[in-house]
Design a protein around this motif. Structure first.
Motif, PDB file in Angstrom:
ATOM      1  N   GLN A   1      -1.937  -1.647   8.658  1.00 18.80           N
ATOM      2  CA  GLN A   1      -2.963  -2.900   8.481  1.00 18.80           C
ATOM      3  C   GLN A   1      -3.786  -3.766   7.227  1.00 18.80           C
ATOM      4  O   GLN A   1      -3.903  -4.152   6.904  1.00 18.80           O
ATOM      5  CB  GLN A   1      -3.859  -2.330   9.409  1.00 18.80           C
ATOM      6  N   GLN A   2      -4.173  -2.340   6.167  1.00 19.46           N
ATOM      7  CA  GLN A   2      -4.071  -2.317   5.184  1.00 19.46           C
ATOM      8  C   GLN A   2      -3.693  -3.582   4.239  1.00 19.46           C
ATOM      9  O   GLN A   2      -3.485  -4.868   3.818  1.00 19.46           O
ATOM     10  CB  GLN A   2      -4.421  -1.073   3.607  1.00 19.46           C
TER      11      GLN A   2
ATOM     12  N   LEU B   1     -11.976  -7.451  -1.459  1.00 21.47           N
ATOM     13  CA  LEU B   1     -12.661  -6.436   0.394  1.00 21.47           C
ATOM     14  C   LEU B   1     -13.260  -6.234  -0.288  1.00 21.47           C
ATOM     15  O   LEU B   1     -14.124  -5.849   1.570  1.00 21.47           O
ATOM     16  CB  LEU B   1     -11.561  -5.424  -0.538  1.00 21.47           C
TER      17      LEU B   1
ATOM     18  N   ARG C   1      -4.306  -6.735   5.206  1.00 20.39           N
ATOM     19  CA  ARG C   1      -5.603  -7.650   4.839  1.00 20.39           C
ATOM     20  C   ARG C   1      -5.237  -8.193   2.997  1.00 20.39           C
ATOM     21  O   ARG C   1      -6.196  -8.616   3.433  1.00 20.39           O
ATOM     22  CB  ARG C   1      -6.349  -6.221   5.276  1.00 20.39           C
TER      23      ARG C   1
ATOM     24  N   GLU D   1      -9.080  -7.235  10.893  1.00 23.84           N
ATOM     25  CA  GLU D   1      -9.943  -5.594   9.975  1.00 23.84           C
ATOM     26  C   GLU D   1      -7.829  -4.771  10.225  1.00 23.84           C
ATOM     27  O   GLU D   1      -7.318  -4.449   9.846  1.00 23.84           O
ATOM     28  CB  GLU D   1     -10.457  -4.622  10.483  1.00 23.84           C
ATOM     29  N   SER D   2      -6.806  -5.545  10.916  1.00 19.18           N
ATOM     30  CA  SER D   2      -5.845  -5.070  11.139  1.00 19.18           C
ATOM     31  C   SER D   2      -5.197  -6.089  11.552  1.00 19.18           C
ATOM     32  O   SER D   2      -5.337  -6.735  11.786  1.00 19.18           O
ATOM     33  CB  SER D   2      -5.457  -3.708  12.578  1.00 19.18           C
TER      34      SER D   2
ATOM     35  N   SER E   1      -4.250  -3.380  -3.625  1.00 17.48           N
ATOM     36  CA  SER E   1      -5.673  -3.132  -3.310  1.00 17.48           C
ATOM     37  C   SER E   1      -6.137  -3.365  -4.536  1.00 17.48           C
ATOM     38  O   SER E   1      -7.560  -4.400  -4.710  1.00 17.48           O
ATOM     39  CB  SER E   1      -6.287  -2.099  -2.406  1.00 17.48           C
TER      40      SER E   1
ATOM     41  N   VAL F   1       1.208  -1.657  -0.095  1.00 14.36           N
ATOM     42  CA  VAL F   1      -0.271   0.061   0.077  1.00 14.36           C
ATOM     43  C   VAL F   1       0.893   1.322  -0.154  1.00 14.36           C
ATOM     44  O   VAL F   1       2.368   1.286   0.520  1.00 14.36           O
ATOM     45  CB  VAL F   1      -0.975  -0.149   1.349  1.00 14.36           C
TER      46      VAL F   1
END
Length: 365
Positions: free
Chosen positions: A241-242, A269, A245, A363-364, A262, A229
């Motif tokens: 965190q993203q 997602l 995921r 989520e994290s 992403s 990211v």
């Protein structure tokens, strides 16, 4: 801080607020006298950080406890203030805003020095921890031989052979990335995380790939494509965190490659965030779930990009058997698996089933 170490982090309790308030009271007294915290006071604050460094433990939770504890104490002083004490409270708040930074910087530098003395040379790992918590200092960045950037590529991946990256693994990654200032390494949950500064001479994709190859050369291999990211320096905690995921979703989807962004798992997602949508998608393939060969045929067909010859060969069946199975899928579900709408529906349904059958994606990290 001693209470944090012994009691598992009693941040916000009456006891910890009282402990931090006593430090602030001493600080306010020195502030009124125009002085600073004496060396012995700073040494007392850094002693615990040195112990953590020698044990190879992370310092970020300690600094978080200290900062939150100070905020709690200052807020409590304002709540319980009597008329006429506002000027003193302003002085206390001003000191806290500067004194806490002074103590934090001292703790950080003591931690780095202790790690170097132990032969770990992981100051860059410490900097990464602090950057994720918004507590990095210019002094520490200089000690870590790192020039901060405005934007970073946040990379998160799980290391082969380890449930969670060990302190030794993180330190090894940190040492490998030092040359050329490729990035800063740290741990977040089960993920090894890299914060790679974006420089003008190379693109984010190129940097992420270079990081993966650099780690591989020192024996650190990601179990699946790492999540990546791009984020400004102020949003690195959320970015990690993203990225974690995205890595989890890429692993479930069985994607290949060095890194995944992403836009490559955008459907996963969306599905993972809406349980009702996921349930409705799964219901589309409910009629064939109890017939394993039909479900496997559907997966293999899409894995082979609708190439029936390759699909039949992978399944070790004749093409007419494959045709029969596809017709049977349409009969049971009412959806044609080789028409555009059917392909879209079934691909999403299979993804939803994979997500649902795996542990819920956190989520994290």
């Amino acid at each position: 801080m001693q209470m944090y170490a012994e009691g598992g982090g009693l941040v916000g309790s009456a006891g910890s607020a009282e402990l931090v308030r006593s430090v602030l009271d001493r600080g306010l007294e020195l502030y009124r006298q125009g002085g600073h915290l004496p060396a012995e006071e700073i040494a007392r604050c850094t002693a615990l950080a040195v112990q953590l460094a020698e044990r190879g433990e992370r310092i970020a939770p300690l600094l978080h406890a200290w900062e939150v504890g100070c905020s709690v104490a200052v807020a409590d002083c304002w709540v319980s203030a009597r008329p006429g004490e506002q000027s003193e409270l302003v002085s206390l708040t001003q000191w806290a805003s500067t004194g806490v930074k002074e103590i934090t910087a001292a703790i950080s530098l003591a931690y780095v020095h202790a790690q170097k003395q132990a032969g770990l040379d992981t100051s860059r790992r410490v900097l990464a921890d602090l950057m994720l918590n918004g507590a990095t200092t210019d002094e520490l960045a200089a000690t870590a031989h790192h020039t901060p950037a405005k934007e970073y590529v946040a990379v998160a991946g799980r290391v082969v052979g380890e449930i969670a990256p060990s302190a030794a693994t993180v330190a090894r990654a940190s040492a490998a990335l030092t040359t050329g200032d490729l990035g800063l390494s740290c741990q977040a949950g089960r993920h090894l995380c890299i914060l790679a500064p974006i420089r003008s001479h190379s693109g984010p994709d190129e940097q992420a790939g270079q990081i993966v190859e650099t780690l591989k050369r020192v024996g650190i291999t990601f179990a699946a494509p790492a999540g990546a990211v791009i984020a400004p320096r102020s949003e690195l905690a959320v970015a990690i965190q993203q990225a974690a995921r995205i890595e989890s979703l890429a692993n479930i989807a069985g994607l290949d490659g060095k890194t995944v962004e992403s836009n490559q798992v955008i459907s996963e997602l969306a599905i993972s965030r809406d349980s009702e949508y996921r349930r409705q998608l799964i219901s589309l393939i409910d009629p064939i779930v109890e017939t394993p060969e039909l479900l496997k045929t559907l997966r293999t067909l899409y894995l082979m990009d609708l190439d029936r010859t390759r699909t039949a060969r992978r399944l070790n069946v004749a093409r007419r058997t494959l045709t029969y199975r596809l017709e049977r899928i349409e009969q049971l579900t009412g959806i044609n698996p080789v028409r555009t709408r059917g392909i879209l529906a079934f691909v999403l349904a299979l993804a939803a089933r994979d997500l649902d059958s795996s542990c819920a994606v956190p989520e994290s990290a």
